[in-house]
Enzyme design. Sequence first.
Site, PDB file in Angstrom:
ATOM      1  N   GLU A 163       0.818  -1.226   0.000  1.00 51.01           N
ATOM      2  CA  GLU A 163       0.000   0.000   0.000  1.00 51.01           C
ATOM      3  C   GLU A 163       0.845   1.266   0.000  1.00 51.01           C
ATOM      4  OE1 GLU A 163      -2.590   0.561   3.425  1.00 51.01           O
ATOM      5  OE2 GLU A 163      -3.602   2.249   2.485  1.00 51.01           O
TER       6      GLU A 163
ATOM      7  N   LYS B  20      -2.402  -1.950  -3.267  1.00 55.94           N
ATOM      8  CA  LYS B  20      -3.449  -1.079  -2.714  1.00 55.94           C
ATOM      9  C   LYS B  20      -3.000   0.365  -2.873  1.00 55.94           C
ATOM     10  CE  LYS B  20      -5.961  -0.004   1.520  1.00 55.94           C
ATOM     11  NZ  LYS B  20      -6.748  -0.581   2.625  1.00 55.94           N
TER      12      LYS B  20
HETATM   13  P1  13P Z   1      -9.146   4.605   3.741  1.00 54.42           P
HETATM   14  O1  13P Z   1      -9.988   3.861   2.760  1.00 54.42           O
HETATM   15  O2  13P Z   1      -9.942   5.245   4.856  1.00 54.42           O
HETATM   16  O3  13P Z   1      -8.175   5.532   3.090  1.00 54.42           O
HETATM   17  O4  13P Z   1      -8.265   3.530   4.520  1.00 54.42           O
HETATM   18  C1  13P Z   1      -7.665   2.506   3.826  1.00 54.42           C
HETATM   19  C2  13P Z   1      -6.550   1.990   4.612  1.00 54.42           C
HETATM   20  O5  13P Z   1      -6.415   0.810   4.817  1.00 54.42           O
HETATM   21  C3  13P Z   1      -5.570   2.965   5.135  1.00 54.42           C
HETATM   22  O6  13P Z   1      -4.391   2.302   5.405  1.00 54.42           O
END
Ligand code: 13P
Length: 340
Positions: free
Chosen positions: A177, A219
């Site tokens: 991510e 992600k």
């Molecule tokens: P949000 O969808 O609120 O941005 O959060 C996703 C997430 O896993 C943040 O690390």
Amino acid sequence: MDTTQLQRTVAAMVQAPKGLLAADESPPTIARRFASIGVESTEENRRAWRNVLLGAPGLADSVSGVILYEETLGQHSDDGTPFPQLLEQRGIVPGIKVDRGKVPLANAPGDEITEGLDGLAKRLQRYREQGARFAKWRAVYNVSPTLPGPLAVKENAHALARYAAICQQEGFVPIVEPEVLIDGDHAIERCSEVTEQVLHAVFHALHRQRVALEAMLLKPSMVLPGKGSAKASPESVARHTIAVLRRTVPAAVPGVFFLSGGQTPEEATANLDAMNRLGPQPWVLSFSYARALQEPALAAWRGDPANAAAARRALVHRARMNARAREGRYEPAMENEAGR
Ligand code: 13P
């Protein structure tokens, strides 16, 4: 490395038309979310909230996996079932956030680095015994005319790739991510430029660490203008985001599961839908939202057990809207559907 078992987990996670629920808020983050509805962040209140989310009837029709926080992995539902087992029973894959959060990056003012690599393999062995099968690590990038600097881009990519390699070694599917933050008043073109640099560096680092791309998920953030600028249309967000992904994400990656990053729930759905209307891409394009799935449910709950059913309906409604968006078949009029 034999990736058969990892790929079985990936197959369960990418199944159509589902996405992921991120419910992995750290204690300071969940305390902020609870403060917005006047609820104190005690261990029992956090358990009660996660019990509302994870027990929602119909959730498994639109959600294939849930990202949990370490504390939740060891907690139980109202009837005493450990949360990871509850999810498995429902056909939902349990996952775990494993990074330890971000700190300022030394010698790079304004940039940040994510910590948590030391001892990660040992922690994963414990999480596996508790039932987790995939993991998540978040790197964040602040945007300005000069940020993120080259050191932040390189070091966060390195940490993400080290994390992904350790996960695969321990039998976990890594969700990688890299989040380019929405804060600022930059134009969508600046977000595009930064996201392209970031993803390019991340996949270069993943290659160097010999991560099996077939056995990981990405992600990313969507390509958006800064929140201090005028909003872009879903078509513009979709065009910019897909252009960057096509330049940087190898076709071997099975799925791209976006974070919502401060978009409203409806915006996050409409933007995902617009991407899936652009025609087939090499990867599944789906959702891994925290705020954009949980916000309406949290507002309905307000910490009162009497509101649990309404909160669960609000959660499942958003999950269903996003499952439609994953197929490019969402219409804003569906927001008023019966059963909401
Ligand atoms: P949000 O969808 O609120 O941005 O959060 C996703 C997430 O896993 C943040 O690390």
